[in-house]
Each structure stands twice: as C-alpha cells, then as structure tokens.
Design a protein around this motif. Sequence first.
Motif, PDB file in Angstrom:
ATOM      1  N   TYR A 288      41.320   3.895  26.017  1.00 53.06           N
ATOM      2  CA  TYR A 288      40.634   5.164  26.277  1.00 53.06           C
ATOM      3  C   TYR A 288      39.148   4.929  26.493  1.00 53.06           C
ATOM      4  O   TYR A 288      38.536   5.539  27.377  1.00 53.06           O
ATOM      5  CB  TYR A 288      40.853   6.135  25.111  1.00 53.06           C
ATOM      6  N   GLY A 289      38.569   4.049  25.702  1.00 50.98           N
ATOM      7  CA  GLY A 289      37.155   3.723  25.884  1.00 50.98           C
ATOM      8  C   GLY A 289      36.891   3.120  27.253  1.00 50.98           C
ATOM      9  O   GLY A 289      35.910   3.467  27.922  1.00 50.98           O
TER      10      GLY A 289
ATOM     11  N   ALA B 222      37.115   5.814  29.905  1.00 47.11           N
ATOM     12  CA  ALA B 222      35.930   6.676  29.880  1.00 47.11           C
ATOM     13  C   ALA B 222      34.761   5.997  30.582  1.00 47.11           C
ATOM     14  O   ALA B 222      34.044   6.635  31.358  1.00 47.11           O
ATOM     15  CB  ALA B 222      35.563   7.014  28.436  1.00 47.11           C
ATOM     16  N   VAL B 223      34.579   4.710  30.328  1.00 47.11           N
ATOM     17  CA  VAL B 223      33.482   3.982  30.975  1.00 47.11           C
ATOM     18  C   VAL B 223      33.698   3.918  32.488  1.00 47.11           C
ATOM     19  O   VAL B 223      32.785   4.191  33.270  1.00 47.11           O
ATOM     20  CB  VAL B 223      33.342   2.565  30.378  1.00 47.11           C
TER      21      VAL B 223
ATOM     22  N   ASN C 104      35.679   5.820  34.455  1.00 50.19           N
ATOM     23  CA  ASN C 104      35.676   7.130  35.120  1.00 50.19           C
ATOM     24  C   ASN C 104      34.291   7.748  35.193  1.00 50.19           C
ATOM     25  O   ASN C 104      34.019   8.561  36.075  1.00 50.19           O
ATOM     26  CB  ASN C 104      36.646   8.076  34.427  1.00 50.19           C
ATOM     27  N   ASN C 105      33.406   7.381  34.277  1.00 54.90           N
ATOM     28  CA  ASN C 105      32.043   7.908  34.305  1.00 54.90           C
ATOM     29  C   ASN C 105      31.065   6.983  35.016  1.00 54.90           C
ATOM     30  O   ASN C 105      29.866   7.232  35.016  1.00 54.90           O
ATOM     31  CB  ASN C 105      31.549   8.182  32.880  1.00 54.90           C
TER      32      ASN C 105
END
Length: 72
Positions: free
Chosen positions: A20-21, A24-25, A27-28
């Motif tokens: 998940y981390g 998140a990295v 996708n952002n």
Amino acid sequence: MNPKQLGAIRRAVIYAVVGYGGLAVINNSGLAPDRMWTIYLPLFVGVYFFARWADSKIAAFNQQRQEKESES
C-alpha cells in the motif's frame, strides 16, 4: 495458533502495508497512467521478496527470544 498460520498472516500484513505504501508513492508521483504496469510489476515482485525476507528475520528473532526465555 499454528506457527505456519502465524507466519502466513505476518507475511500478508507486511505485504499489505509495504504494498500500500508503494502504491501510494507511485500513484502520487505524477507518472503517466498509460503504462503503469511497468512500474507496478517490479513493485509487487519486490514487495513479495521483501515480505518473505522480513518475515524470516522476525521469525528468527522470535525463536531466538523464546530459546533465551526457556533457558532462564
């Protein structure tokens, strides 16, 4: 709980948190979404191997701690 079941649950939790981390990295990061699989594939392979490695380290630490406790 069976040690094999505990190991599988521990690996799944590690995989979920690190995966998940990583998502998140990525996708952002602002990368173009048309070829994201070229980023996702190595991410999830790396996360899988990291989860296996981290689980083996945690299991060895727990086993070593239990052996010390049983000697006392």
